[in-house]
Design a protein around this motif. Structure first.
Motif, PDB file in Angstrom:
ATOM      1  N   UNK A   4       5.859  39.137  -1.012  1.00  0.00           N
ATOM      2  CA  UNK A   4       4.668  38.406  -0.574  1.00  0.00           C
ATOM      3  C   UNK A   4       4.091  37.518  -1.669  1.00  0.00           C
ATOM      4  N   UNK A   5       3.907  38.050  -2.858  1.00  0.00           N
ATOM      5  CA  UNK A   5       3.236  37.295  -3.917  1.00  0.00           C
ATOM      6  C   UNK A   5       4.021  36.045  -4.308  1.00  0.00           C
ATOM      7  N   UNK A   6       5.305  36.201  -4.589  1.00  0.00           N
ATOM      8  CA  UNK A   6       6.135  35.069  -4.986  1.00  0.00           C
ATOM      9  C   UNK A   6       6.318  34.077  -3.833  1.00  0.00           C
ATOM     10  N   UNK A   7       6.422  34.583  -2.620  1.00  0.00           N
ATOM     11  CA  UNK A   7       6.587  33.703  -1.469  1.00  0.00           C
ATOM     12  C   UNK A   7       5.339  32.857  -1.243  1.00  0.00           C
ATOM     13  N   UNK A   8       4.168  33.469  -1.368  1.00  0.00           N
ATOM     14  CA  UNK A   8       2.922  32.732  -1.189  1.00  0.00           C
ATOM     15  C   UNK A   8       2.777  31.667  -2.273  1.00  0.00           C
ATOM     16  N   UNK A   9       3.197  31.981  -3.497  1.00  0.00           N
ATOM     17  CA  UNK A   9       3.170  30.975  -4.568  1.00  0.00           C
ATOM     18  C   UNK A   9       4.069  29.789  -4.225  1.00  0.00           C
ATOM     19  N   UNK A  10       5.284  30.080  -3.730  1.00  0.00           N
ATOM     20  CA  UNK A  10       6.226  29.005  -3.377  1.00  0.00           C
ATOM     21  C   UNK A  10       5.692  28.172  -2.214  1.00  0.00           C
ATOM     22  N   UNK A  11       5.072  28.820  -1.234  1.00  0.00           N
ATOM     23  CA  UNK A  11       4.501  28.087  -0.108  1.00  0.00           C
ATOM     24  C   UNK A  11       3.342  27.208  -0.561  1.00  0.00           C
ATOM     25  N   UNK A  12       2.519  27.724  -1.455  1.00  0.00           N
ATOM     26  CA  UNK A  12       1.362  26.973  -1.947  1.00  0.00           C
ATOM     27  C   UNK A  12       1.797  25.746  -2.751  1.00  0.00           C
ATOM     28  N   UNK A  13       2.914  25.858  -3.492  1.00  0.00           N
ATOM     29  CA  UNK A  13       3.434  24.738  -4.272  1.00  0.00           C
ATOM     30  C   UNK A  13       4.235  23.760  -3.420  1.00  0.00           C
ATOM     31  N   UNK A  14       4.394  24.049  -2.142  1.00  0.00           N
ATOM     32  CA  UNK A  14       5.221  23.266  -1.213  1.00  0.00           C
ATOM     33  C   UNK A  14       6.675  23.264  -1.656  1.00  0.00           C
ATOM     34  N   UNK A  15       7.100  24.340  -2.265  1.00  0.00           N
ATOM     35  CA  UNK A  15       8.459  24.480  -2.776  1.00  0.00           C
ATOM     36  C   UNK A  15       9.250  25.376  -1.820  1.00  0.00           C
ATOM     37  N   UNK A  16       9.271  24.998  -0.534  1.00  0.00           N
ATOM     38  CA  UNK A  16       9.922  25.834   0.463  1.00  0.00           C
ATOM     39  C   UNK A  16      10.517  24.966   1.564  1.00  0.00           C
ATOM     40  N   UNK A  17      11.682  25.367   2.037  1.00  0.00           N
ATOM     41  CA  UNK A  17      12.328  24.722   3.172  1.00  0.00           C
ATOM     42  C   UNK A  17      12.123  25.539   4.444  1.00  0.00           C
ATOM     43  N   UNK A  18      12.097  26.869   4.280  1.00  0.00           N
ATOM     44  CA  UNK A  18      12.019  27.784   5.416  1.00  0.00           C
ATOM     45  C   UNK A  18      11.299  29.044   4.982  1.00  0.00           C
TER      46      UNK A  18
END
Length: 145
Positions: A50-64
């Motif tokens: 959860x923590x790392x995923x939320x960071x990646x989503x917040x940075x817009x560093x996600x495809x899926x």
């Protein structure tokens, strides 16, 4: 033995036959998701937890983003859904945290190839797809992209 100047005959590689179903992309979305997550894990493009995923989503560093519906923390679910909607990131929901953890590689594989000691995952984010594949195409078609 051949000396330095002699040419060595190398056998030609044999052609590999691919099943017709695999070429057509008749994967289900769940099968395609599992393949995409494995390829992303191999290519260091998978964020788990959860923590790392939320960071990646917040940075817009996600495809899926793959979210487990049965997560006990409702705050995580609402935050992940809001970030995906805000940043226009694709979101897939799965029902079982253990199955998501197994697909994301949060387990040990025994000698027979069966998953053991599976750790559940609430959120998994794909940052880099890895290589082009039928599974990726199937997922993108599912989203209509």
């Amino acid at each position: 033995m051949a000396s330095e100047g002699d040419a060595v005959a190398v056998p030609a590689p044999e052609p590999v036959e691919v099943a017709a179903d695999a070429a057509k992309g008749t994967l289900t979305v769940e099968e395609a998701l599992e393949i995409v997550l494995k390829k992303a894990l191999v290519n260091d493009g998978l964020v788990r937890g959860a923590k790392e995923s939320i960071k990646a989503l917040d940075r817009k560093d996600a495809e899926l983003c793959v979210l487990c519906e049965s997560t006990e923390e409702t705050g995580i679910v609402t935050l992940v859904e809001a970030l995906c909607n805000e940043h226009k990131i694709r979101l897939i929901k799965v029902s079982d945290a253990k199955k998501l953890g197994e697909m994301a590689g949060l387990c040990k594989i025994d000698r027979e190839g069966n998953a053991r000691n599976i750790v559940g995952a609430s959120v998994v984010v794909v940052r880099k797809w890895g290589e082009e594949s039928v599974a990726r195409t199937t997922l993108l078609e599912h989203f209509g992209a």
